[in-house]
Design an enzyme around this catalytic site. Structure first.
Site, PDB file in Angstrom:
ATOM      1  N   GLY A   8       0.834  -1.194   0.000  1.00  0.00           N
ATOM      2  CA  GLY A   8       0.000   0.000   0.000  1.00  0.00           C
ATOM      3  C   GLY A   8       0.869   1.244   0.000  1.00  0.00           C
ATOM      4  O   GLY A   8       2.099   1.169   0.121  1.00  0.00           O
ATOM      5  N   GLU A  84      -0.875 -10.595   2.921  1.00  0.00           N
ATOM      6  CA  GLU A  84      -0.659  -9.772   4.123  1.00  0.00           C
ATOM      7  C   GLU A  84      -1.027 -10.548   5.386  1.00  0.00           C
ATOM      8  O   GLU A  84      -0.331 -10.479   6.400  1.00  0.00           O
ATOM      9  CB  GLU A  84      -1.494  -8.486   4.046  1.00  0.00           C
ATOM     10  CG  GLU A  84      -0.980  -7.507   3.014  1.00  0.00           C
ATOM     11  CD  GLU A  84      -1.885  -6.304   2.815  1.00  0.00           C
ATOM     12  OE1 GLU A  84      -1.390  -5.273   2.372  1.00  0.00           O
ATOM     13  OE2 GLU A  84      -3.097  -6.399   3.085  1.00  0.00           O
ATOM     14  N   LYS A 102      -7.671   6.693   9.347  1.00  0.00           N
ATOM     15  CA  LYS A 102      -7.995   5.261   9.330  1.00  0.00           C
ATOM     16  C   LYS A 102      -8.584   4.777  10.662  1.00  0.00           C
ATOM     17  O   LYS A 102      -9.032   3.641  10.767  1.00  0.00           O
ATOM     18  CB  LYS A 102      -6.732   4.436   9.020  1.00  0.00           C
ATOM     19  CG  LYS A 102      -5.964   4.877   7.777  1.00  0.00           C
ATOM     20  CD  LYS A 102      -6.706   4.542   6.519  1.00  0.00           C
ATOM     21  CE  LYS A 102      -5.960   4.858   5.246  1.00  0.00           C
ATOM     22  NZ  LYS A 102      -4.795   4.039   4.966  1.00  0.00           N
TER      23      LYS A 102
HETATM   24  C1  A5P Z   1      -3.306  -3.607   0.751  1.00  0.00           C
HETATM   25  O1  A5P Z   1      -4.013  -4.720   0.328  1.00  0.00           O
HETATM   26  C2  A5P Z   1      -3.966  -3.030   1.947  1.00  0.00           C
HETATM   27  O2  A5P Z   1      -4.253  -3.899   2.983  1.00  0.00           O
HETATM   28  C3  A5P Z   1      -3.219  -1.827   2.453  1.00  0.00           C
HETATM   29  O3  A5P Z   1      -2.363  -2.127   3.512  1.00  0.00           O
HETATM   30  C4  A5P Z   1      -4.228  -0.864   2.903  1.00  0.00           C
HETATM   31  O4  A5P Z   1      -5.149  -0.761   1.831  1.00  0.00           O
HETATM   32  C5  A5P Z   1      -3.644   0.483   3.250  1.00  0.00           C
HETATM   33  O5  A5P Z   1      -3.161   1.099   2.100  1.00  0.00           O
HETATM   34  P1  A5P Z   1      -2.736   2.612   2.095  1.00  0.00           P
HETATM   35  O6  A5P Z   1      -1.542   2.730   2.973  1.00  0.00           O
HETATM   36  O7  A5P Z   1      -2.410   2.876   0.633  1.00  0.00           O
HETATM   37  O8  A5P Z   1      -3.897   3.422   2.554  1.00  0.00           O
END
Ligand code: A5P
Length: 211
Positions: A8, A84, A102
């Site tokens: 991400g 993940e 978040k």
């Molecule tokens: C990836 O599949 C996700 O679990 C990311 O960890 C999550 O979407 C957070 O992403 P950002 O840091 O881009 O917001």
């Protein structure tokens, strides 16, 4: 240390900063949680391995789409939830890094990603809807599409159904129900996996530890 490398836009910053430390001599080895992170880590000069070659990871650092006060998470906005979760579950600790947008009192505002096998999708979605109903929730579900308009395919060749639920009152219960459905490979509820969340906001960084 043996590190899990998240996926991400936030985790990407971590990988790049880690790369700087590695070039200065830090001795670590990483397991990436996606092909995108693998490419970033290689570009940054981070040595990589797999969970077939080592037993445990000391630490995983990853982002999240939502974090609640029990440090339960919704993940998978970037489509990497399966790897993940495998990497987080193989780690002694999981540190979540995110901005404070978040943080939520109750999970569910962010659509819940559910990774599914394309075969029998209709039957799988009916069982998912039943699991929602048994947990007292409902909402629209849709197969995720990429920017090109085609169905989004995960690194492991599966599809993702995004469920717009609004509020998940009992996330641990829903997590268990979804995990028992044939056709569901994995879901984006990370229950009891995160040890610490580092949340960045205008007033600085707040640190939350799991109660
Ligand atoms: C990836 O599949 C996700 O679990 C990311 O960890 C999550 O979407 C957070 O992403 P950002 O840091 O881009 O917001």
């Amino acid at each position: 240390m043996r590190l899990g490398l998240g996926t991400g836009s936030t985790a990407k910053h971590f990988v790049e900063l880690l790369g700087t430390r590695v070039r200065e001599g830090l001795d670590i080895i990483g397991v990436p949680t996606s092909e995108a992170t693998r490419a970033d880590a290689i570009r940054c000069g981070i040595r990589l391995t797999t969970l077939d070659n080592i037993d445990r990871l000391d630490l995983t650092v990853d982002g999240a789409d939502e974090i609640d006060p029990d440090l339960n998470l919704i993940k998978g906005g970037g489509g990497a939830l399966l790897r993940e979760k495998i990497v987080a579950a193989a780690s002694d600790r999981m540190v979540v890094i995110a901005d404070d947008s978040k943080w939520v009192e109750t999970l569910g505002r962010f659509p819940l990603p559910i990774e599914v096998i394309p075969f029998g999708l209709g039957a799988t979605q009916r069982l998912v809807a039943k699991a929602f109903a048994e947990c007292g929730i409902s909402g629209q579900m849709g197969v995720r599409k990429g920017a090109d308009g085609h169905v989004f395919v995960t690194d492991s060749g599966h599809w993702i159904v995004d469920a717009h639920l609004g509020r998940i009152a009992d996330a641990p219960r829903l997590a268990q129900s979804l995990a028992s459905i044939p056709g569901v490979v994995e879901h984006g509820l990370f229950i009891g996996l995160a040890s610490i969340a580092l949340l960045a906001g205008v007033e600085g960084i707040r640190i939350f530890e799991r109660r």
